[in-house]
Every structure is written in structure tokens, then in C-alpha cells.
Design an enzyme around this catalytic site. Structure first.
Site: not given
Length: 498
Positions: A109, A148-149, A195, A326, A332
Site C-alpha cells: 500500500t 486497489s493496491t 571426475t 594479498s 599473489k
């Protein structure tokens, strides 16, 4: 009291059913919005953060004004004032006036009233009237006429999500194409498949990246399947689906104008009572987004793993260096782009739980929790679009294959023995693989020494195009006989190899 020289900003007084409310004089919102600002200081995120929602609200109000004009339930001059204001909002103006919090009680609303008040006051300003001159154009009696809302908010929510999805699809498709391009670039780069994180059989890096593109394409299809469901609306239902206060012709009239404004066919739900309380489409939409996010996150996991190292990890691909990794370890570089996409996926999954709980908590003729549903879904769509864009631009397009390392791993991998299994049998192949692992010797040499095949035959069967199934296998296979299987018995044991 000492005059400090500080002057309060000018205000105006508006009145609602609860009494008088002081409003900033320059604000395009009014009393109902002011109440919401006081009641819901929750997330510090205004609904204007979702630009597509603001656009959608303006579209609904514009379609409603046209429908009311056509049906004679509003003066054509007022309808024109409302439409002019809505067009300006759709063009990006006045979005900062949509100030209520995205998290709010009241089933939306406050959002609807915020829209009514902004549209009314923008229209008044355009016509040369004072802000708050609701005797000329009223937010509820005119802008919210026949509404209406409970039918405006879910309709605007569906429109906003549909528009945001189009934005997402642009980035999603672009990312899919970027992976497909890398699949083409890497089409002849051999690597070892895995896998359960253990060495498996050879494949190409191109096949791996083409697989990424394919899985994104499948999610694109799932997203597109939801779009038609978002175009079934309950506009005209008003409070609970009975259409009270609206002309019986209003639902079909406003739907036609909505279709015209959006350029997409919208349909009125067959059962407006059911449609006003149902949130099934939002659950489905959230589930599709979760699927896309989780699969995208899995791809990012693979990118991080494949690029791990660069010295002590897999190091099969090199991701573009985006920033120092880092504050203590010089040199890194971290996979920050896939990492941020992972985090987007985590948030999408969490928001999906929120949507599920909010949908379940609906009661009787209305779900009061659509604001958090809408906020969760729109956030997911926007974040996923941004994630796809940054992953493509700052990562995928710049990925390089570590060809030297991949070649070394393939040449020393025992996974190629799988290609010989149909010809020499599983037992013999297993024994040869064990010997190769223990001695570090080449599989081809061991096969030839065992008298199982000629070197030429081994070369044919372990050619890259056969190992990766990029060329069809032709010809008949030799039958594995007991004399071949006996090779397993004659292979050296671990003790013999040491």
C-alpha cells in the site's frame, strides 16, 4: 532563546484520514508516503533503487488513466495530466521521489500511495498548480481511480520483473557467447578430464568451455519460459478480485492499454479472486533464478579450480589479473571475479528461501508479503545481470590456456589407456595403467612391449580426435580374448617396480 541562524526547510501541511502531516514543501510525495517513512525505517533502501518498479508503476497508472478516460469515469483533462506525469517518470524523471522503504507492511500500500502522490504532484506542477493542490487532481480519487493496491502492486511487480529479465537476458546471452567463443578458440587444446577430482579421460579445453556455454543456454530457455506467465495480470480485480468500485469493462480496457504501452500481449487472469492471492509465478520465477545462479556458480568454481596455482595447483588456464591478491604475499593474484559471482549465487539462493516463506505465509484473499517477494526477485535479477556482465568483461574474454602445462599432463596421463580397453580388455588395461603410474613409463611403450598392438595402431587409437570423440570411430573392434586378458597377470607388482 538565542537565534542560531539555522532556519528550518519550508514545509506544507497535508491531511489524511489520521490527521495533519507536515511535508517538505518541495516534495512530490504526500501524507501517506510520510507515514510510511516514519513507520518503515527498515532497510534504508527506497523503492527507487528498483528503477524498473518505478517505471512499471508509472505504466500501470498511465494505462489506468487511459482506461478511465475511455469509460468516462475520469475527466479527459485529468487523464491527460496523469498521462503526462507518467511519461516523465518513465523517462527517468522524479525517481528520487519514490522514497518509501522496499520492506514495508501493508502488502505494498505504501508503494502504491507513494506512486499516486508523486504522479499527482508532478501532474499538478506541469499544469502550473501548487504541490498538494489535490482539489485539482487527487492522488486517490483520480490517479488511483478504479484501482486497489491489491491489483496495482502485483501487476506492477510482474511488469517490473519482466522488464528486468530482458536486461538480464542481454547479459546472460552475451556471457554464453563469450564461453562459446572460448570453446572455439580452445577447440584443439587437449587436456585431462576429471571426475571426482581424479584424473579421467582426455578431452579438449574447447569441449569444456563449450559445455559452459551450453548450460547457460539451457538456463536462458528456462528464463524465457517464465515470461509469458508474468504477463497474466489481475488488474481490474481491485480489492479482492470482485472488481468492486471499477466499471465492469475496466479490466479488459486497462489490459488493452497495458498491452499497447508495453508492446507485449498481457492477459487478464480467468479467476481474479484466485489471481489476487496467488504468488505461484513469483515462486517459479525465483526457482528459475536460483537454478541459473547455482549453475553459474558451479562454472565459477570450475574456473577457480582450473586456474589454481599457478605453480602448486592445476594451472590449466590463466584468468586475467584484476588486482593484487594479498596485502602480505607479493605477486599473489586471486580469482576475484569468479568469487564475486559465487557470492551473488549465495544471495540468490537465500532470497529464494525468503520468497518461498513469504509465498507460504499468504492468508485468505491476499498475500501481505509481496513487498519482500518483489524486492528479493528484483535484487536477484539485477545482481545476476551485473554478475554476468563483470564475469564476461573482466574474466572470460581474457582467459588464456596454459598450453604447455596441458600438453605435459596429457602426455603423462594414464587416462589414455581407456581408449584401448575395447581392444585389449579392462583387466589388461588396468594392469598397464598401474604399471605406468608406478614406473612413470609411457602407456604406448608398455602396450607395444606387451605385444598387444603395433605402435602405429596405438597411435591411431590414441589420436586426439579419437580420444576426445571429435571424429567418429569407424571399423570393427577386435574381440578381447583370454590371451589378452592374461596380460594382467604378467604385469609388475608395486614391489617389482621399486
Amino acid at each position: 532563546m538565542t537565534d542560531t541562524g539555522v532556519r528550518s526547510a519550508p514545509t506544507r501541511i497535508e491531511t489524511d484520514s489520521l490527521g495533519e502531516v507536515e511535508i517538505p514543501a518541495a516534495a512530490y510525495w504526500g501524507a501517506h508516503t510520510a507515514r510510511a517513512l516514519e513507520n518503515f525505517p527498515i532497510s534504508n533502501t527506497p523503492i527507487s533503487r528498483h528503477a524498473r518498479l518505478v517505471d512499471a508503476l508509472a505504466i500501470v497508472k498511465q494505462a489506468a488513466a487511459r482506461a478511465n478516460r475511455d469509460l468516462g469515469t475520469i475527466d479527459p483533462t485529468k487523464a491527460a495530466m496523469i498521462e503526462r506525469a507518467c511519461v516523465a517518470i518513465r523517462e527517468g524523471e522524479y525517481h528520487d521521489q519514490f522514497v518509501v522503504d522496499v520492506i514495508q507492511g501493508g502488502a505494498g500500500t505504501s508503494t502504491n500511495m507513494n506512486a499516486n502522490e508523486v504522479v499527482a504532484n508532478v501532474a499538478l506542477a506541469f499544469a502550473g498548480h501548487e504541490l498538494g493542490d489535490y482539489a485539482t487532481l487527487n492522488p486517490i480519487d483520480d490517479v488511483n481511480r478504479s484501482q486497489s493496491t491489491n491489483d496495482v502492486y502485483p501487476t506492477a511487480a510482474k511488469i517490473a520483473i519482466a522488464m528486468a529479465l530482458e536486461d538480464l537476458l542481454i547479459e546472460h546471452v552475451a556471457l554464453k557467447r563469450a564461453f562459446a567463443d572460448k570453446g572455439h578458440e580452445f577447440h584443439d587444446v587437449l587436456k585431462v578430464g576429471r571426475t571426482q577430482l581424479q584424473d579421467a579421460v582426455p578431452m579438449t579445453l574447447g569441449q569444456e568451455f563449450h559445455g559452459f556455454a551450453t548450460t547457460l543456454g539451457e538456463d536462458e530457455e528456462r528464463i524465457r519460459e517464465v515470461l509469458p506467465l508474468l504477463r497474466e495480470i489481475n488488474l481490474g480485480a481491485t480489492a479482492i478480485g470482485t472488481g468492486i468500485t471499477a466499471d465492469p469493462r475496466y479490466a479488459s480496457t486497462v489490459r488493452a492499454h497495458l498491452t499497447d504501452l508495453l508492446g507485449e500481449q498481457y492477459v487478464t487472469a480467468g479467476d481474479l479472486i484466485e489471481a489476487t492471492s496467488d504468488t505461484g509465478v513469483f515462486m517459479q520465477m525465483s526457482g528459475v533464478l536460483k537454478r541459473a545462479a547455482v549453475k553459474l556458480s558451479k562454472i565459477c568454481n570450475d574456473l577457480r579450480l582450473l586456474s589454481s596455482g599457478p605453480q602448486a595447483g592445476l594451472g590449466e588456464i590463466v584468468l586475467p589479473a584484476r588486482q593484487a591478491g594479498s596485502s602480505i604475499m607479493p605477486g599473489k593474484v586471486n580469482p576475484v571475479i569468479p568469487e564475486v559471482v559465487n557470492q551473488i549465487a549465495f544471495a540468490v539462493v537465500g532470497h529464494d528461501v525468503t520468497v518461498t516463506m513469504a509465498a507460504e505465509a499468504g492468508q485468505l484473499q491476499l498475500n501481505a508479503f509481496e513487498p519482500v517477494i518483489l524486492h528479493s526477485i528484483l535484487t536477484n535479477v539485477v545482481w545476476l545481470a551485473a554478475g554476468c556482465k563483470t564475469l564476461r568483461e573482466h574474466c572470460v574474454e581474457g582467459i588464456r590456456a596454459n598450453v604447455g602445462r596441458l600438453d605435459t599432463m596429457v602426455r603423462t596421463s594414464v587416462g589414455v589407456v581407456t581408449a584401448l580397453t575395447p581392444y585389449i580388455g579392462y583387466a589388461a588395461a588396468s594392469a598397464l595403467a598401474k604399471t605406468a603410474l608406478l614406473t612413470g613409463r609411457d602407456i604406448a611403450d608398455l602396450v607395444v612391449e606387451a605385444g598387444l598392438m603395433t605402435r602405429e595402431r596405438v597411435a591411431v587409437l590414441t589420436a586426439p580426435e579419437r580420444l576426445t570423440n571429435t571424429a567418429p570411430l569407424t571399423g570393427s573392434m577386435s574381440v578381447v580374448g583370454p590371451e589378452t586378458a592374461a596380460i594382467a597377470i604378467t604385469q609388475p607388482t608395486e614391489a617389482d617396480s621399486i
